[in-house]
Scaffold this active site. Structure first.
Site, short mmCIF file in Angstrom:
data_model
loop_
_atom_site.label_atom_id
_atom_site.label_comp_id
_atom_site.label_asym_id
_atom_site.label_seq_id
_atom_site.Cartn_x
_atom_site.Cartn_y
_atom_site.Cartn_z
N HIS A 44 -6.93 -5.62 -1.90
CA HIS A 44 -5.64 -4.55 -1.62
C HIS A 44 -5.01 -5.56 -0.26
CE1 HIS A 44 -3.67 -0.99 -0.98
NE2 HIS A 44 -3.73 -0.78 0.19
N SER B 235 0.88 -1.29 0.08
CA SER B 235 0.05 -0.12 0.03
C SER B 235 0.93 1.22 0.00
CB SER B 235 -0.92 -0.03 1.06
OG SER B 235 -2.06 0.86 1.04
N ASP C 3 -8.46 -4.88 -6.55
CA ASP C 3 -8.07 -4.12 -5.37
C ASP C 3 -8.76 -2.56 -5.95
OD1 ASP C 3 -6.91 -2.33 -3.76
OD2 ASP C 3 -4.87 -2.77 -4.31
#
Length: 670
Positions: A610, A496, A578
């Site tokens: 994600h 991330s 995602d």
């Protein structure tokens, strides 16, 4: 004199499965009536909910029957999101669509075992907004699209399934706070002119501003939501929330909902308020945590400190996380873990003052020699202090002084968020695996990591790819100067925001890191992520993509524009579903790297979002990563073997660069 030892001869290479077998127990809660323990376990490759009597925790029965691997016990910040109903008769849990975070809500009857799907929409994220003892069968839920984070609200009868519109969405309002009669009392709205927020207060249907959250206070104020600190007391008259207004570290305040007056309840001079524990009957705060290098618990309720001390002293080398309390506040579920003390769950009885062991989350570690973790304090050139951590390979430090006998191949692990996550003193199977493979691993914080005060948080604004990255480079220099790390064998890995930082490292400072593993990381800031509000994130990133000047600045901080500088191997990892960092972000930078001849391998998972979380996929991801790191850093690796078996991984680019992958798994040729 130090005697240099060969790690390959001194320490056995432990099997991959030792570190990547799913935890036997996670997300442990106690029912409000104190009769049941619930938890999530991986059964035949799928996470499911189980319950057991408090009197006999080993006597469990499976409650949910999810077979597609999509039950989500926690959100991306690690907060448990399933709940017990207030009458302890039902479990309410979330299932999404291959990691896309469009949560559907399910309800399980613990007496009959019946599971019912209450919502169904692959485009909407459903969350529990409020629950009430007065209405245990009716809960308040919110629904919103990931691309439009302004929720609308419904009441849901968990027995009948009846769903009724309750309160509409409003553009610019991130969320409403409802009391226990499900009346909206406050909201959190954008203040685009200042880059902060405004807290609006419901007065007979009107919404005057009750509190202004300035730009410099926004990071710490959001801790209310990330850490579930914000709470209303049982009489619906007062709100408890943290703020750093007119101070550096956040304090816990009691807000009078009629007058708006705030009264300080708790503070810590060195750190922000971490977590807050509330009395389950009155909803008054009774304890809070602080965390500089270690987590410490502080009592608010008179007489409670003795209980907290018992918890903290039970395993001095472990930190304590308070997971759940019974409604009468007598029974507490605790999670204890330290770097070389694997995660263990306990039930603390306030009457007897006894710590009763419930479960060892990962018993395979109990007889293993584990690597300790060393905190180290950094001071940035502009004067900010913060703490990070490192672990060493077993057998590499003959006199146990925290400095290896010779500089080690090293790996920097960059957390995500960045404002809702931080590196902590804790047990990590991933860290132990890296250690066994021969790497010194640096689990790092940097400006923008929460917990170190609003000045440290505010220092991150406009500094993605700037001073935030310089903080990482400073820690590389520190580790090399200390003799811990080999500067020519230093890799970087993160997910991330950490994936973005990893791409920055690979492209914008290509001479520093010998290789990079970005996981679901943004590659261009010129195209905002779907869940980023433009007015909001323009202030965070320091550039507005709607203006020529802003777009130019964002381009200067976008790794994709520096892909041509890539010198060392990169392993890009992405989930195709995602909704936070779309696949296009990884596709774009991989394409740019390939065109410039970079050594890049691309792992794409069609059934992940994600983060790569399904066991058959995590096995392949880390199995391939192990080979990749061994190739570029010289650490140890076991053969890839059958680690791809059952995985959905596709490798459009660079399969030939990984030992054991002779041909691409996906033919992308025309």
């Amino acid at each position: 004199a130090r005697v240099k030892k060969d790690l390959k001869e001194e320490v056995p290479l432990l099997p991959f499965e030792t570190f990547f077998t799913p935890n036997r127990y996670k997300s442990v809660l106690i029912s409000p009536d104190g009769q049941w323990i619930s938890y999530v376990a991986n059964i035949e490759g799928n996470d499911n909910l189980l319950i057991a009597p408090v009197a006999n925790p080993q006597e469990s029965k499976q409650i949910s029957q999810v077979t597609n691997g999509n039950l989500r016990p926690s959100d991306v910040s690690g907060n448990t999101i399933y709940r017990w109903s207030r009458d302890s008769k039902h479990l309410i849990y979330m299932v999404d669509y291959d990691g896309n975070e469009a949560f559907d809500l399910w309800v399980a009857d613990i007496a009959t075992g019946e599971n019912r799907q209450m919502t169904k929409d692959a485009e909407l994220k459903t969350q529990i907004a409020q629950m009430s003892d007065a209405q245990p069968d009716v809960i308040l839920i919110s629904e919103m699209k990931m691309t439009m984070p302004f929720p609308e609200y419904f009441t849901l009868n968990i027995k009948t399934g009846e769903k009724t519109p309750h309160f509409p969405s409003r553009m610019g309002v991130y969320g409403y706070l409802f009391d226990y009669t499900y009346t909206p009392r406050m909201n959190l709205a954008m203040a685009p002119q200042t880059g902060g927020f405004k807290v609006e207060h419901n007065v007979d249907g009107n919404w005057p501003v009750m509190h202004e959250v300035k730009r410099e206070d926004r990071g710490n104020f959001l801790t209310n939501f990330y850490s579930n600190i914000i709470h209303m007391d049982a009489d619906n008259k007062h709100l408890y929330a943290v703020t750093s207004e007119d101070r550096n570290t956040s304090g816990l305040f009691k807000w009078n909902l009629e007058t708006g007056e705030k009264e300080l309840v708790a503070e810590n001079e060195r750190t922000d308020i971490g977590k807050v524990v509330y009395n389950q009957t009155t909803n008054h705060p009774i304890a809070y945590s602080s965390n500089w290098a270690r987590t410490t618990w502080h009592a608010i309720e008179p007489g409670l400190q003795a209980d907290l001390d018992i918890m903290m002293q039970h395993q001095p080398a472990s930190d304590v996380w308070i997971e759940s309390l019974s409604k009468d506040n007598k029974l507490w579920v605790l999670r204890l873990a330290g770097p070389d003390n694997p995660t263990t769950y306990y039930l603390y009885d306030r009457n007897s003052k006894k710590m009763n062991k419930l479960f060892s989350a990962a018993p395979q570690y109990e007889e293993m020699a584990l690597a300790p973790m060393y905190p180290y304090e950094m001071t940035s050139p502009d004067g900010y202090k913060y703490v990070s951590y490192y672990t060493l390979p077993p057998g590499s430090d003959s006199d146990s002084d925290g400095i290896p006998d010779q500089p080690m191949p090293s790996l920097m692990l960059v957390h995500g968020g960045p404002s809702d996550e931080r590196a902590v003193y804790a047990f990590g199977g991933l860290l132990q695996w890296f250690s066994n493979r021969g790497y010194a691993t640096f689990y790092v914080n940097f400006r923008g990591s929460p917990g170190f005060g609003k000045e440290f948080m505010s220092a991150s604004y406009g500094e993605w790819g700037g001073k935030m990255h310089q903080d990482l480079l400073d820690q590389v220099d520190w580790a090399v100067a200390k003799g811990i790390a080999d500067k020519n064998r230093f890799g970087i890995l993160g997910g991330s925001y950490g994936g973005y930082a990893t791409l920055v490292g690979a492209t914008m400072t290509p001479d520093v890191f010998a290789c990079a593993v970005p996981i679901v990381g943004p590659s261009t800031l010129e195209v905002f992520m779907p869940h980023w509000n433009v007015d909001d994130f323009s202030k965070i990133l320091g550039g507005d993509p709607r203006t020529e000047e802003g777009l130019k600045f964002l381009a200067s901080r976008s790794p994709v524009n520096f892909a041509h500088q890539t010198k060392n191997p990169v392993l890009v990892i992405q989930g195709a579903t995602d909704t936070r960092v779309p696949q296009s972000q990884s596709d774009l930078i991989v394409e740019k790297m390939v065109k410039t001849g970079a050594d890049v391998t691309y792992l794409l998972y069609p059934d992940e979002g994600h983060g790569i979380v399904k066991p058959h996929n995590t096995k392949s991801m880390w199995g391939i990563t192990e080979q990749f790191l061994a190739n570029c850093l010289g650490g140890r690796a076991e053969p890839l073997g059958d680690k791809l078996q059952g995985s959905t991984v596709q490798i459009p680019v660079g399969a030939d660069k990984i030992a054991g992958l002779k041909e691409p798994l996906v033919d992308t040729s025309e």
